[in-house]
Scaffold this active site. Structure first.
Site, PDB file in Angstrom:
ATOM      1  N   TYR A   1       8.820   3.812  39.530  1.00 41.62           N
ATOM      2  CA  TYR A   1       9.091   2.673  38.656  1.00 41.62           C
ATOM      3  C   TYR A   1       8.699   2.985  37.225  1.00 41.62           C
ATOM      4  O   TYR A   1       8.043   3.981  36.943  1.00 41.62           O
ATOM      5  CB  TYR A   1       8.378   1.413  39.158  1.00 41.62           C
ATOM      6  CG  TYR A   1       6.889   1.354  38.903  1.00 41.62           C
ATOM      7  CD1 TYR A   1       6.000   2.164  39.612  1.00 41.62           C
ATOM      8  CD2 TYR A   1       6.360   0.492  37.943  1.00 41.62           C
ATOM      9  CE1 TYR A   1       4.630   2.093  39.382  1.00 41.62           C
ATOM     10  CE2 TYR A   1       4.991   0.420  37.714  1.00 41.62           C
ATOM     11  CZ  TYR A   1       4.130   1.222  38.434  1.00 41.62           C
ATOM     12  OH  TYR A   1       2.777   1.157  38.204  1.00 41.62           O
TER      13      TYR A   1
ATOM     14  N   LYS B   1       4.762   8.107  38.740  1.00 43.42           N
ATOM     15  CA  LYS B   1       4.661   6.650  38.681  1.00 43.42           C
ATOM     16  C   LYS B   1       5.319   6.072  39.936  1.00 43.42           C
ATOM     17  O   LYS B   1       6.434   5.536  39.892  1.00 43.42           O
ATOM     18  CB  LYS B   1       5.289   6.119  37.378  1.00 43.42           C
ATOM     19  CG  LYS B   1       4.780   4.735  36.996  1.00 43.42           C
ATOM     20  CD  LYS B   1       5.036   4.437  35.536  1.00 43.42           C
ATOM     21  CE  LYS B   1       4.760   2.991  35.166  1.00 43.42           C
ATOM     22  NZ  LYS B   1       3.400   2.522  35.381  1.00 43.42           N
TER      23      LYS B   1
ATOM     24  N   GLU C   1      -9.104   7.052  34.349  1.00 44.77           N
ATOM     25  CA  GLU C   1      -8.222   6.050  33.730  1.00 44.77           C
ATOM     26  C   GLU C   1      -8.522   4.711  34.372  1.00 44.77           C
ATOM     27  O   GLU C   1      -9.391   4.604  35.228  1.00 44.77           O
ATOM     28  CB  GLU C   1      -6.742   6.435  33.887  1.00 44.77           C
ATOM     29  CG  GLU C   1      -6.236   6.465  35.318  1.00 44.77           C
ATOM     30  CD  GLU C   1      -4.727   6.720  35.440  1.00 44.77           C
ATOM     31  OE1 GLU C   1      -3.976   6.482  34.474  1.00 44.77           O
ATOM     32  OE2 GLU C   1      -4.304   7.140  36.532  1.00 44.77           O
TER      33      GLU C   1
ATOM     34  N   LEU D   1      -1.894   9.016  35.133  1.00 47.51           N
ATOM     35  CA  LEU D   1      -0.523   8.767  34.681  1.00 47.51           C
ATOM     36  C   LEU D   1      -0.409   9.117  33.191  1.00 47.51           C
ATOM     37  O   LEU D   1      -1.250   8.684  32.398  1.00 47.51           O
ATOM     38  CB  LEU D   1      -0.155   7.296  34.886  1.00 47.51           C
ATOM     39  CG  LEU D   1       1.324   7.033  34.616  1.00 47.51           C
ATOM     40  CD1 LEU D   1       2.164   7.465  35.804  1.00 47.51           C
ATOM     41  CD2 LEU D   1       1.583   5.573  34.299  1.00 47.51           C
TER      42      LEU D   1
HETATM   43  N1  PDD Z   1       0.951   0.568  34.503  1.00 49.87           N
HETATM   44  N2  PDD Z   1      -2.268   4.470  34.305  1.00 49.87           N
HETATM   45  C1  PDD Z   1      -1.807   3.758  35.348  1.00 49.87           C
HETATM   46  C2  PDD Z   1      -2.350   4.040  36.700  1.00 49.87           C
HETATM   47  C3  PDD Z   1      -0.829   2.766  35.132  1.00 49.87           C
HETATM   48  O1  PDD Z   1      -0.360   2.063  36.180  1.00 49.87           O
HETATM   49  C4  PDD Z   1      -0.367   2.512  33.814  1.00 49.87           C
HETATM   50  C5  PDD Z   1       0.670   1.478  33.506  1.00 49.87           C
HETATM   51  C6  PDD Z   1      -0.885   3.295  32.761  1.00 49.87           C
HETATM   52  C7  PDD Z   1      -0.414   3.118  31.332  1.00 49.87           C
HETATM   53  O2  PDD Z   1       0.875   3.661  31.128  1.00 49.87           O
HETATM   54  P1  PDD Z   1       1.865   3.067  30.007  1.00 49.87           P
HETATM   55  O3  PDD Z   1       1.132   3.125  28.719  1.00 49.87           O
HETATM   56  O4  PDD Z   1       3.022   3.976  30.044  1.00 49.87           O
HETATM   57  O5  PDD Z   1       2.178   1.648  30.411  1.00 49.87           O
HETATM   58  C8  PDD Z   1      -1.821   4.264  33.052  1.00 49.87           C
HETATM   59  C9  PDD Z   1       2.024  -0.387  34.364  1.00 49.87           C
HETATM   60  C10 PDD Z   1       1.977  -1.184  33.118  1.00 49.87           C
HETATM   61  C11 PDD Z   1       2.086  -1.240  35.620  1.00 49.87           C
HETATM   62  O6  PDD Z   1       1.826  -0.671  36.676  1.00 49.87           O
HETATM   63  O7  PDD Z   1       2.426  -2.421  35.552  1.00 49.87           O
END
Ligand code: PDD
Length: 287
Positions: free
Chosen positions: A32, A147, A179, A203
């Protein structure tokens, strides 16, 4: 009524359904993206599509659309939903197989789903106040760079954070702070911005990359380096970044105040740079 996209068709979200034999439903076999929209424009789309490609490759799934086709579909999804500021959710699963079997089906068509929610314009005020976080053991798998929709550990960790009256969990693996459960981690110490280097352990966040880009362009010293868990308590500032929370300053970790217990000076500087960038996206002057 929100509009969704499912396998080539736009339809009311409540009417979008997938068969129970979809491998996303049975195995969490899919990937996703969450893509912010500012002023009706998709934020860092090329970066999101590149990460989507990498995630699909990680699951050995073909990309069902070209970048141009993704862009056309996503632009229409945004136009069909309310609000200038939205968060697009995009999901691709391996598709519907004839029977439940762990091994990949020989022929299958990926299921492509998209939806978009309006985002509140009050997020700046929420960010000003800062958030609380707790540390928890990182119980996830060893391919966190993908992801994947298989988010059970993240769900359990986030829930534990909520039940501890905090907004997010910072995950600790082998004594390193990695993270958040759904966000990337930054610390500030003596004016130096630090975030863990990209690896299979985390991620590669799109927000993270923009923060590093802004730091580089504006002479803010930064380093991609491991963060020992004990260093969290010696940090002047801690931030958590994601597409939905942007840059959240952490003002309390477990029972300890971070810095002076309020959003720090470098956060105030970075959020201004970040806002300048999102405003440029709104004007169509940045991607
Ligand atoms: N999640 N690390 C993890 C485990 C994440 O699930 C996310 C984002 C990030 C940040 O990535 P980005 O800056 O590309 O949004 C880091 C999304 C927002 C979610 O699962 O809804």
């Amino acid at each position: 009524m929100a509009t969704a996209y499912l396998n080539g068709t736009f339809l009311p979200l409540a009417e979008a359904t997938v068969p129970v034999l979809d491998r996303g439903f049975l195995f969490g076999d899919g990937v996703y993206e969450v893509i912010p929209v500012y002023g009706g424009r998709l934020f860092r789309l090329a970066h999101h599509l590149k990460r989507l490609k990498n995630s699909l490759a990680g699951l050995r799934m073909p990309n069902p659309m070209s970048d141009a086709e993704w862009e056309t579909m996503l632009a229409e999804l945004v136009a069909r939903n309310d609000g200038p500021d939205q968060a697009v959710y995009l999901q691709v699963t391996r598709g519907v197989a004839a029977k439940r079997d762990h091994a990949f089906p020989e022929v299958v068509r990926p299921t492509v789903f998209g939806m978009s929610n309006e985002v509140s314009v009050n997020r700046d005020t929420a960010a000003e106040q800062g958030i609380k976080a707790i540390t928890l053991d990182d119980i996830r798998w060893s391919l966190c760079n993908i992801k994947a929709i298989t988010l059970l550990p993240n769900v359990l960790l986030r829930q534990q954070a909520i039940e501890a009256d905090t907004a997010e969990a910072i995950l600790i693996n082998n004594d390193l702070a990695i993270e958040g459960a759904a966000s990337n981690l930054f610390t500030v110490r003596n004016g130096l911005l630090i975030t863990p280097p990209n690896s299979n352990a985390l991620l590669p966040g799109i927000t993270r990359d923009l923060v590093l880009e802004l730091a580089a362009n504006h002479g803010i010293p930064f380093r991609e380096a491991d963060i020992p868990a004990t260093d969290l308590y010696r940090s002047d500032e801690i931030w958590l970044t994601s597409s939905t929370r942007e840059i959240s300053p952490v003002i309390q970790l477990n029972s300890t105040s971070v810095g002076e217990g309020k959003p720090g000076p470098l956060w105030h500087r970075m959020i201004v740079l970040y806002r300048e960038y999102t405003d440029a996206v709104r004007r169509g002057e940045a991607g």
